[in-house]
Design a protein around this motif. Structure first.
Motif, PDB file in Angstrom:
ATOM      1  N   ARG A  69      92.086   1.394  50.772  1.00 55.79           N
ATOM      2  CA  ARG A  69      93.122   1.301  49.741  1.00 55.79           C
ATOM      3  C   ARG A  69      94.525   1.095  50.332  1.00 55.79           C
ATOM      4  N   GLY A  70      94.588   0.838  51.623  1.00 53.27           N
ATOM      5  CA  GLY A  70      95.875   0.614  52.265  1.00 53.27           C
ATOM      6  C   GLY A  70      96.411  -0.773  51.953  1.00 53.27           C
ATOM      7  N   PRO A  71      97.519  -1.151  52.568  1.00 51.12           N
ATOM      8  CA  PRO A  71      98.049  -2.502  52.357  1.00 51.12           C
ATOM      9  C   PRO A  71      96.985  -3.531  52.736  1.00 51.12           C
ATOM     10  N   ALA A  72      96.893  -4.619  51.984  1.00 45.63           N
ATOM     11  CA  ALA A  72      95.850  -5.612  52.230  1.00 45.63           C
ATOM     12  C   ALA A  72      96.424  -7.016  52.211  1.00 45.63           C
ATOM     13  N   PHE A  73      95.750  -7.909  52.923  1.00 44.44           N
ATOM     14  CA  PHE A  73      96.163  -9.299  53.032  1.00 44.44           C
ATOM     15  C   PHE A  73      94.953 -10.190  52.814  1.00 44.44           C
ATOM     16  N   GLU A  74      95.170 -11.298  52.149  1.00 49.02           N
ATOM     17  CA  GLU A  74      94.111 -12.282  51.933  1.00 49.02           C
ATOM     18  C   GLU A  74      94.175 -13.313  53.052  1.00 49.02           C
ATOM     19  N   GLY A  75      93.037 -13.924  53.370  1.00 50.26           N
ATOM     20  CA  GLY A  75      93.036 -14.940  54.413  1.00 50.26           C
ATOM     21  C   GLY A  75      91.743 -15.728  54.437  1.00 50.26           C
ATOM     22  N   THR A  76      91.645 -16.546  55.470  1.00 47.17           N
ATOM     23  CA  THR A  76      90.468 -17.376  55.698  1.00 47.17           C
ATOM     24  C   THR A  76      89.899 -17.009  57.059  1.00 47.17           C
ATOM     25  N   ALA A  77      88.563 -16.859  57.099  1.00 48.80           N
ATOM     26  CA  ALA A  77      87.908 -16.499  58.353  1.00 48.80           C
ATOM     27  C   ALA A  77      86.914 -17.582  58.736  1.00 48.80           C
ATOM     28  N   GLU A  78      86.682 -17.687  60.032  1.00 47.56           N
ATOM     29  CA  GLU A  78      85.713 -18.670  60.526  1.00 47.56           C
ATOM     30  C   GLU A  78      85.050 -18.141  61.784  1.00 47.56           C
ATOM     31  N   TRP A  79      83.832 -18.627  62.011  1.00 46.20           N
ATOM     32  CA  TRP A  79      83.114 -18.308  63.235  1.00 46.20           C
ATOM     33  C   TRP A  79      83.717 -19.147  64.364  1.00 46.20           C
ATOM     34  N   VAL A  80      83.836 -18.527  65.536  1.00 45.49           N
ATOM     35  CA  VAL A  80      84.339 -19.236  66.708  1.00 45.49           C
ATOM     36  C   VAL A  80      83.270 -19.127  67.797  1.00 45.49           C
ATOM     37  N   ASP A  81      82.595 -20.224  68.066  1.00 43.38           N
ATOM     38  CA  ASP A  81      81.546 -20.235  69.087  1.00 43.38           C
ATOM     39  C   ASP A  81      82.020 -20.963  70.337  1.00 43.38           C
ATOM     40  N   ASP A  82      81.397 -20.615  71.446  1.00 43.08           N
ATOM     41  CA  ASP A  82      81.611 -21.307  72.716  1.00 43.08           C
ATOM     42  C   ASP A  82      83.072 -21.344  73.140  1.00 43.08           C
ATOM     43  N   ARG A  83      83.706 -20.181  73.086  1.00 49.02           N
ATOM     44  CA  ARG A  83      85.074 -20.044  73.575  1.00 49.02           C
ATOM     45  C   ARG A  83      85.126 -18.887  74.566  1.00 49.02           C
ATOM     46  N   PRO A  84      84.600 -19.109  75.785  1.00 49.08           N
ATOM     47  CA  PRO A  84      84.575 -18.022  76.773  1.00 49.08           C
ATOM     48  C   PRO A  84      85.963 -17.463  77.071  1.00 49.08           C
ATOM     49  N   ASP A  85      87.004 -18.285  76.940  1.00 46.74           N
ATOM     50  CA  ASP A  85      88.362 -17.796  77.189  1.00 46.74           C
ATOM     51  C   ASP A  85      88.741 -16.720  76.177  1.00 46.74           C
ATOM     52  N   LEU A  86      88.457 -16.951  74.894  1.00 44.74           N
ATOM     53  CA  LEU A  86      88.753 -15.950  73.868  1.00 44.74           C
ATOM     54  C   LEU A  86      87.835 -14.744  73.992  1.00 44.74           C
ATOM     55  N   GLN A  87      86.594 -14.975  74.379  1.00 41.61           N
ATOM     56  CA  GLN A  87      85.654 -13.867  74.556  1.00 41.61           C
ATOM     57  C   GLN A  87      86.125 -12.933  75.658  1.00 41.61           C
ATOM     58  N   ARG A  88      86.571 -13.497  76.779  1.00 39.71           N
ATOM     59  CA  ARG A  88      87.096 -12.670  77.876  1.00 39.71           C
ATOM     60  C   ARG A  88      88.336 -11.909  77.423  1.00 39.71           C
ATOM     61  N   GLU A  89      89.204 -12.601  76.691  1.00 39.13           N
ATOM     62  CA  GLU A  89      90.445 -11.990  76.241  1.00 39.13           C
ATOM     63  C   GLU A  89      90.186 -10.814  75.290  1.00 39.13           C
ATOM     64  N   ILE A  90      89.259 -10.995  74.349  1.00 43.25           N
ATOM     65  CA  ILE A  90      88.987  -9.908  73.407  1.00 43.25           C
ATOM     66  C   ILE A  90      88.326  -8.734  74.118  1.00 43.25           C
ATOM     67  N   LEU A  91      87.473  -8.995  75.101  1.00 43.62           N
ATOM     68  CA  LEU A  91      86.887  -7.899  75.870  1.00 43.62           C
ATOM     69  C   LEU A  91      87.962  -7.140  76.643  1.00 43.62           C
ATOM     70  N   ASP A  92      88.970  -7.846  77.163  1.00 39.54           N
ATOM     71  CA  ASP A  92      90.083  -7.174  77.846  1.00 39.54           C
ATOM     72  C   ASP A  92      90.848  -6.280  76.873  1.00 39.54           C
ATOM     73  N   VAL A  93      91.069  -6.766  75.652  1.00 38.90           N
ATOM     74  CA  VAL A  93      91.758  -5.966  74.634  1.00 38.90           C
ATOM     75  C   VAL A  93      90.928  -4.728  74.294  1.00 38.90           C
ATOM     76  N   TYR A  94      89.627  -4.916  74.073  1.00 41.55           N
ATOM     77  CA  TYR A  94      88.741  -3.777  73.793  1.00 41.55           C
ATOM     78  C   TYR A  94      88.778  -2.776  74.949  1.00 41.55           C
ATOM     79  N   ARG A  95      88.762  -3.284  76.184  1.00 42.24           N
ATOM     80  CA  ARG A  95      88.751  -2.421  77.369  1.00 42.24           C
ATOM     81  C   ARG A  95      90.018  -1.570  77.429  1.00 42.24           C
ATOM     82  N   ARG A  96      91.168  -2.176  77.092  1.00 39.58           N
ATOM     83  CA  ARG A  96      92.421  -1.414  77.104  1.00 39.58           C
ATOM     84  C   ARG A  96      92.435  -0.364  75.990  1.00 39.58           C
ATOM     85  N   LYS A  97      91.874  -0.708  74.827  1.00 36.38           N
ATOM     86  CA  LYS A  97      91.879   0.225  73.704  1.00 36.38           C
ATOM     87  C   LYS A  97      90.865   1.351  73.898  1.00 36.38           C
TER      88      LYS A  97
END
Length: 96
Positions: free
Chosen positions: A35-63
């Motif tokens: 019930r918090g603030p909300a935003f509408e948007g568009t989502a899509e699957w992103v396949d075969d992007r090892p650069d983004l996959q590495r980056e998101i794992l780094d973010v997860y690792r820091r968190k």
């Protein structure tokens, strides 16, 4: 992960969330709580992007400095490599 004004996350490819995103692309992102603030948007699957996959794992690792190296990181990496998981990109309405 936030990058270039877009939100990224991983999820199981067969999940209801991923299937809905693939079917319609419409999303509502609530901040903090359903019930918090909300935003509408568009989502899509992103396949075969090892650069983004590495980056998101780094973010997860820091968190989550203990959980990712010990548990989550291997599972996420394997899921993305075997295509049982998918990287999702959300563009919020009003974002160029």
């Amino acid at each position: 992960m936030v990058k270039d004004g877009r939100l990224y996350f991983t999820t199981i490819r067969a999940s209801l969330k991923a299937r809905r995103i693939q079917a319609t692309g419409r999303v509502r992102v609530a901040v903090g709580a359903k019930r918090g603030p909300a935003f509408e948007g568009t989502a899509e699957w992103v396949d075969d992007r090892p650069d983004l996959q590495r980056e998101i794992l780094d973010v997860y690792r820091r968190k989550y400095p203990l959980a990712v190296p010990l548990l989550m990181g291997r599972r996420i990496r394997k899921g993305l490599a075997t295509h049982t998981s998918v990287l999702i990109r959300i563009t919020l309405r009003g974002t160029p």
